[in-house]
Design a protein around this motif. Structure first.
Motif, PDB file in Angstrom:
ATOM      1  N   PRO A  88       0.687  -1.216  -0.021  1.00 43.69           N
ATOM      2  CA  PRO A  88      -0.044  -0.311  -0.157  1.00 43.69           C
ATOM      3  C   PRO A  88       0.900   1.435  -0.087  1.00 43.69           C
ATOM      4  N   PHE A  89       1.404   1.673  -1.115  1.00 44.69           N
ATOM      5  CA  PHE A  89       2.437   2.919  -1.105  1.00 44.69           C
ATOM      6  C   PHE A  89       1.320   3.838  -1.519  1.00 44.69           C
ATOM      7  N   TRP A  90       0.140   3.841  -2.236  1.00 42.77           N
ATOM      8  CA  TRP A  90      -0.570   4.936  -2.576  1.00 42.77           C
ATOM      9  C   TRP A  90      -2.142   4.604  -2.265  1.00 42.77           C
ATOM     10  N   ASN A  91      -2.787   5.538  -1.719  1.00 40.95           N
ATOM     11  CA  ASN A  91      -4.257   5.076  -1.431  1.00 40.95           C
ATOM     12  C   ASN A  91      -5.007   5.970  -2.307  1.00 40.95           C
ATOM     13  N   PRO A  92      -5.845   5.469  -3.403  1.00 39.42           N
ATOM     14  CA  PRO A  92      -6.412   6.169  -4.545  1.00 39.42           C
ATOM     15  C   PRO A  92      -7.653   6.419  -3.988  1.00 39.42           C
ATOM     16  N   TYR A  93      -8.227   6.424  -2.881  1.00 39.27           N
ATOM     17  CA  TYR A  93      -9.676   6.283  -2.186  1.00 39.27           C
ATOM     18  C   TYR A  93      -9.842   7.652  -1.311  1.00 39.27           C
ATOM     19  N   VAL A  94      -8.752   8.409  -1.155  1.00 44.31           N
ATOM     20  CA  VAL A  94      -8.904   9.689  -0.481  1.00 44.31           C
ATOM     21  C   VAL A  94      -8.424  10.847  -1.516  1.00 44.31           C
ATOM     22  N   PHE A  95      -9.349  11.636  -1.566  1.00 43.93           N
ATOM     23  CA  PHE A  95      -9.309  12.859  -2.666  1.00 43.93           C
ATOM     24  C   PHE A  95      -8.932  12.425  -4.022  1.00 43.93           C
ATOM     25  N   GLY A  96      -8.093  12.754  -4.441  1.00 41.40           N
ATOM     26  CA  GLY A  96      -7.593  12.223  -5.964  1.00 41.40           C
ATOM     27  C   GLY A  96      -6.326  11.368  -5.584  1.00 41.40           C
ATOM     28  N   GLY A  97      -6.214  10.838  -4.606  1.00 37.91           N
ATOM     29  CA  GLY A  97      -5.208   9.974  -4.326  1.00 37.91           C
ATOM     30  C   GLY A  97      -4.066  10.578  -3.293  1.00 37.91           C
ATOM     31  N   MET A  98      -3.443   9.812  -2.377  1.00 41.18           N
ATOM     32  CA  MET A  98      -2.536  10.167  -1.370  1.00 41.18           C
ATOM     33  C   MET A  98      -1.395   9.229  -0.984  1.00 41.18           C
ATOM     34  N   PRO A  99      -0.298   9.469  -0.923  1.00 40.02           N
ATOM     35  CA  PRO A  99       0.827   8.877  -0.329  1.00 40.02           C
ATOM     36  C   PRO A  99       0.282   7.935   0.861  1.00 40.02           C
ATOM     37  N   PHE A 100       0.304   6.589   1.043  1.00 41.28           N
ATOM     38  CA  PHE A 100      -0.331   5.966   2.152  1.00 41.28           C
ATOM     39  C   PHE A 100       0.692   5.371   3.035  1.00 41.28           C
ATOM     40  N   PHE A 101       1.957   4.751   2.451  1.00 40.07           N
ATOM     41  CA  PHE A 101       3.000   4.425   3.171  1.00 40.07           C
ATOM     42  C   PHE A 101       3.620   5.400   3.679  1.00 40.07           C
TER      43      PHE A 101
END
Length: 183
Positions: A88-101
């Motif tokens: 999970p480097f990237w979370n596409p479900y928050v806004f337009g996507g955001m760094p997750f890791f």
């Protein structure tokens, strides 16, 4: 009278040596005398959280606010992404996507969060599992506080009292019910 060697040292006679006695049973690592503090602390944590962790009281949730809005979604996304074989480097479900890791609050590589992954399916993670792991931290806080107080040479009773006072204090209860820090 002790016999002496020609150079004046005492002779090594098995009858004269005193063997060190074996450790008492109470000093054994698995004796009841040494294990009662861990049983007391585990029992207190279980009694404190039983109504939230048992299926008998289904529908009850100890954790609210940030647990529902932040902690559980983060744990769900991390666990289900890892179980699907992705990282999970990237979370596409928050806004337009955001760094997750890269977000320190997600704690993707925290050992207990990785263990939670074992309980996840490709699209599911029970909130009860996440609640259990958060409640388990209260037991860990009590146990490590107890061990630290024993290291400081406090009595068993004093260490137990200090461990219970620390682990079930208002600070930790509020801290764990609101995992996200507000700055």
């Amino acid at each position: 009278m002790t016999s002496r060697k020609p150079d004046g040292r005492k002779a090594d006679n098995a009858a004269q040596r005193q063997e060190k006695p074996d450790k008492d049973a109470r000093n054994s690592a698995f004796s009841p005398a040494r294990s009662y503090p861990i049983l007391i602390l585990a029992g207190l944590a279980a009694v404190f959280f039983w109504q939230y962790l048992t299926p008998l009281k289904s529908g009850r949730a100890w954790l609210w606010e940030d647990f529902l809005q932040f902690t559980y979604p983060v744990r769900f996304f991390a666990a289900t992404t890892i179980i699907r074989g992705e990282f999970p480097f990237w979370n596409p479900y928050v806004f337009g996507g955001m760094p997750f890791f890269a977000d320190i609050q997600t704690a993707v590589l925290y050992p207990f969060n990785l263990v939670q992954t074992l309980f996840a399916g490709p699209d599911s993670l029970s909130p009860r599992v996440v609640q259990f792991f958060l409640a388990f931290h209260f037991f860990l806080a009590a146990w490590f506080c107890f061990r630290y107080l024993r290291y400081l040479k406090l009595s068993v009773e004093s260490s137990l009292l200090g461990a219970v006072t620390f682990s079930f204090s208002g600070f930790l209860l509020v801290c764990f019910s609101s995992r996200r820090r507000h700055t």
